[in-house]
Design a protein around this motif. Structure first.
Motif, PDB file in Angstrom:
ATOM      1  N   VAL A 180       0.827  -1.210   0.000  1.00 37.45           N
ATOM      2  CA  VAL A 180       0.000   0.000   0.000  1.00 37.45           C
ATOM      3  C   VAL A 180       0.863   1.262   0.000  1.00 37.45           C
ATOM      4  N   CYS A 181       1.969   1.241   0.731  1.00 35.52           N
ATOM      5  CA  CYS A 181       2.837   2.421   0.873  1.00 35.52           C
ATOM      6  C   CYS A 181       3.237   2.954  -0.507  1.00 35.52           C
ATOM      7  N   ASN A 182       3.079   4.263  -0.699  1.00 36.33           N
ATOM      8  CA  ASN A 182       3.490   4.844  -1.982  1.00 36.33           C
ATOM      9  C   ASN A 182       4.714   5.746  -1.833  1.00 36.33           C
ATOM     10  N   GLY A 183       5.364   5.642  -0.686  1.00 40.23           N
ATOM     11  CA  GLY A 183       6.623   6.367  -0.530  1.00 40.23           C
ATOM     12  C   GLY A 183       6.456   7.868  -0.418  1.00 40.23           C
ATOM     13  N   CYS A 184       5.317   8.314   0.147  1.00 40.25           N
ATOM     14  CA  CYS A 184       5.126   9.758   0.275  1.00 40.25           C
ATOM     15  C   CYS A 184       6.130  10.352   1.264  1.00 40.25           C
ATOM     16  N   ARG A 204       9.899   2.979  -0.797  1.00 39.78           N
ATOM     17  CA  ARG A 204       8.888   2.848   0.245  1.00 39.78           C
ATOM     18  C   ARG A 204       9.501   2.967   1.641  1.00 39.78           C
TER      19      ARG A 204
END
Ligand code: SF4
Ligand code: SF4
Lengths: 323, 315
Positions: A180-184, A204
């Motif tokens: 789920v993590c999009n590396g924001c 990520r």
């Protein structure tokens, strides 16, 4: 949201909506028995498939990991200290100006508390160190501590994650969902302990999961399993806290103190807490961490006020004055 | 004189001088977005004001700039992600505890409204029935965008402040005013560049009010936070913020004195835009600097602990 959802003592799993949650699980890391073997670092990497973080020589101690990162979810800190803690930090420049060059020399080589001539340390012995009753001993000590994600009751990382990648497990721990993590990157400055980090070639965010895939099956997390001295203890948080209270009582004279055990602290208490032998900052831990979200309502209020001021300024600009 | 530290050197202990909190991994994309997001907000408000008071040049410039700045913002935000192709994961949840989540929704709403308003500017070029329809849609979008704009301009302050980055968090009471003022000033800058003198009076007033807010906020941030003000006054962040202040002063003075000259007005507008850009980068980098030095984590927390102990003893 409950009354303490942003700040204050709380049992995190029920607050996150779990009904009949199992007891909260955590780590008690007793640094007084850590021998710095780094078995935890290795076991963690092996079990979780964590890539290496470069083979660096940092040159400040036996710690070449340097601290927690995306690729180090356990990291053993090494602190070499004079056994007698100096009275205060030495201001080398002022001392030099006053002509006390010995102080300067000592500040340069680590700042021992007293002034000493070079000493003869004796011939190398054949017995184990400390076995011969009055063999000369050097007067320094080593502090070692295996650092890890604190699995905070109020986790800054979790609060700010905009995708829902970070979530609270039924055990009260905090885990990133890698799909789920999009590396924001928002979780990274939000952690008051500087734990979670971005893996550069992957984009990520990664950190300790408290071996979510093991504890669900009733297994012990890899690091605690591998620790040969039981410096890392895993278990129900309530029980660990009771055990820690006893332990710290015993070691009071050696300057032992608990860190992260208190549900009334700035993050509502840590799921992974420590027994330390010196101030937290000496180990690279913040002395009084507070979850930033505590102030979120106040922050939105200030933003609202600024927004209103902005609207008023535009209204005045267009309606005020006739020209 | 300038290089003398404003706060006495603090003694503190640390782990081999290594940072405690982690500096944001955001690139300059995010600092640039702070500027473009504010510019979009300021321009949208300029457009609405211009339309409401019959100033077509302000309307047109505001609408078009708002859309342009919005497109740039979206680019910066997506480009900064570690996994840009997953940008839509932001839309999985709406999470009040995450300023970034709230901001995503604010930006999405604003984008739809401002987009409609900007497209409507092309109405005269389109075949009649379509053009007729577009006009009112554009007007509605324009006002909706103007209503959303203050949220867009100020949430970014909460975004930075809701972190463990010492100098961002400490600045939370004033940061929204810095950003709101900076957004107004940049919107006014667009008006000064684009509008003829007979339409530009409101943009001049907007410039003055925006500059006042920004300067007040920045002054507080740079002076009232004790040791945590320091990163904003030293090194590159200090230079950027000083440059921002100078440019704001020049731009505002030009806006007031250069009423009759199109050239002076346009130059003032450009100065205001540059000021906003410099201020945003200064605030961004100041925070990063405060996270990189353990001093800014340890010393204020130690002071807090000492204070608490003091109270404990007295109470
Ligand atoms: S220590 Fe940091 S990464 Fe771990 S749960 Fe707390 S805020 Fe999150
Ligand atoms: S980097 Fe991943 S885990 Fe961290 S806040 Fe962003 S989406 Fe959540």
């Amino acid at each position: 949201m409950g009354a303490n959802s942003l700040y204050g003592p709380l049992d995190p799993a029920p607050d996150a909506g779990y009904v009949d949650a199992p007891p909260r699980m955590g780590f008690f890391t007793d640094t007084s028995v850590c021998i710095g073997c780094k078995a935890c670092e290795v076991a963690c990497k092996e079990w979780n498939g964590v890539p290496d973080d470069g083979f660096n020589l940092l040159g400040h101690s036996y710690d070449n990991t340097g601290g927690l990162s995306a690729n180090s979810w356990r990291a053993v800190a090494f602190i070499e200290q004079p056994a007698v803690v100096p009275a205060g930090p030495v201001d080398a420049l002022a001392e030099a100006a006053a002509g006390r060059s010995d102080a300067l020399a000592e500040a340069g080589c680590g700042g021992a508390g007293t002034t000493r001539e070079p000493e003869f340390l004796g011939m190398p012995g054949t017995d184990l160190p400390g076995r011969t009753p009055d063999a000369p001993r050097t007067d320094f000590r080593w502090l070692m501590m295996s650092n890890v994600c604190k699995h905070c009751t109020h986790a800054g990382c979790l609060d700010v994650c905009p995708t829902g990648a970070l979530f609270r497990t039924e055990f009260g721990t905090v885990v990133v969902q890698e799909d789920v993590c999009n590396g924001c990157g928002y979780c990274i400055p939000a952690c008051p302990y500087g734990v979670i980090d971005q893996r550069k070639d992957d984009g990520r965010a990664w950190k300790c999961t408290l071996c979510y895939d093991r504890i669900g099956d009733g297994l012990t997390p890899a690091c605690a399993q591998a620790c040969p001295t039981q410096s890392i203890q895993y278990g129900e948080l309530d029980e660990l806290r009771a055990r820690a209270a006893e332990r710290v009582e015993k070691l009071k004279d050696q300057g032992a103190r608990l860190y992260g055990h208190d549900p009334d602290d700035g993050v509502g208490g840590d799921g992974a807490f420590f027994l330390l032998l010196d101030e937290p900052e000496v180990y690279g831990l913040p002395p009084d961490p507070i979850v930033a979200t505590r102030d979120l309502p106040a922050m939105w209020k200030r933003a609202g006020l600024a927004g209103l001021a902005m609207a008023a300024a535009v209204a005045v600009s267009f309606l005020g004055g006739r020209r | 004189m300038k290089d003398r530290p404003m706060v006495p050197r603090a003694d503190f202990r640390s782990y081999y001088g290594r940072p405690i909190v982690r500096p944001a991994v955001w690139h300059h994309d995010i600092a640039a977005y702070l500027f473009t997001g504010g510019l979009a907000a300021g321009s949208a408000m300029l457009a609405a004001g211009g339309d409401a008071t019959g100033r077509p040049a302000l309307r047109r410039a505001g609408r078009v700039t708002a859309l342009g700045a919005l497109v740039a913002s979206t680019y910066f935000l997506v480009n900064d992600l570690g996994r840009p192709e997953r940008f839509h994961h932001m839309l999985r949840v709406a999470k009040p505890t995450s300023p970034m989540s709230m901001g995503t929704w604010i930006l999405s709403g604003f984008g739809a409204f401002a987009g409609a308003a900007a497209v409507a500017e092309a109405a005269p070029l389109l075949p009649r029935p379509l053009g007729r329809l577009l006009g009112p849609v554009g007007t509605a979008g324009q006002y909706a965008a103007a209503v959303t704009a203050p949220a867009l301009a100020t949430y970014t302050a909460v975004l930075l402040a809701d972190t463990a980055t010492p100098s961002w968090h400490a600045a939370y009471p004033e940061l929204p005013f810095v950003f709101a003022g900076s957004a107004l000033a940049s919107g006014a800058g667009v008006g000064l560049i684009a509008a003829p003198p007979r339409e530009s009076a409101p943009a001049r007033r907007m410039a003055v009010l925006g500059a006042a807010m920004e300067l007040y906020g920045a002054h507080r941030v740079e002076t009232s936070k004790g040791i945590l003000s320091e990163p904003y006054t030293q090194g590159r962040p200090g230079k950027l913020l000083r440059a921002g202040r100078t440019l704001t002063a020049l731009g505002t003075a030009g806006a007031l004195l250069g009423r009759r000259s199109r050239v002076v007005s346009a130059l003032s507008g450009a100065a205001l835009l540059a000021a906003s850009l410099a201020t945003r980068f200064g605030i961004f980098e100041g925070g990063i600097a405060s996270a990189e030095d353990p001093k800014y984590t340890v010393v204020p927390q130690r002071e807090r602990l000492a204070q608490r102990q003091q109270q404990h003893k007295q109470g």
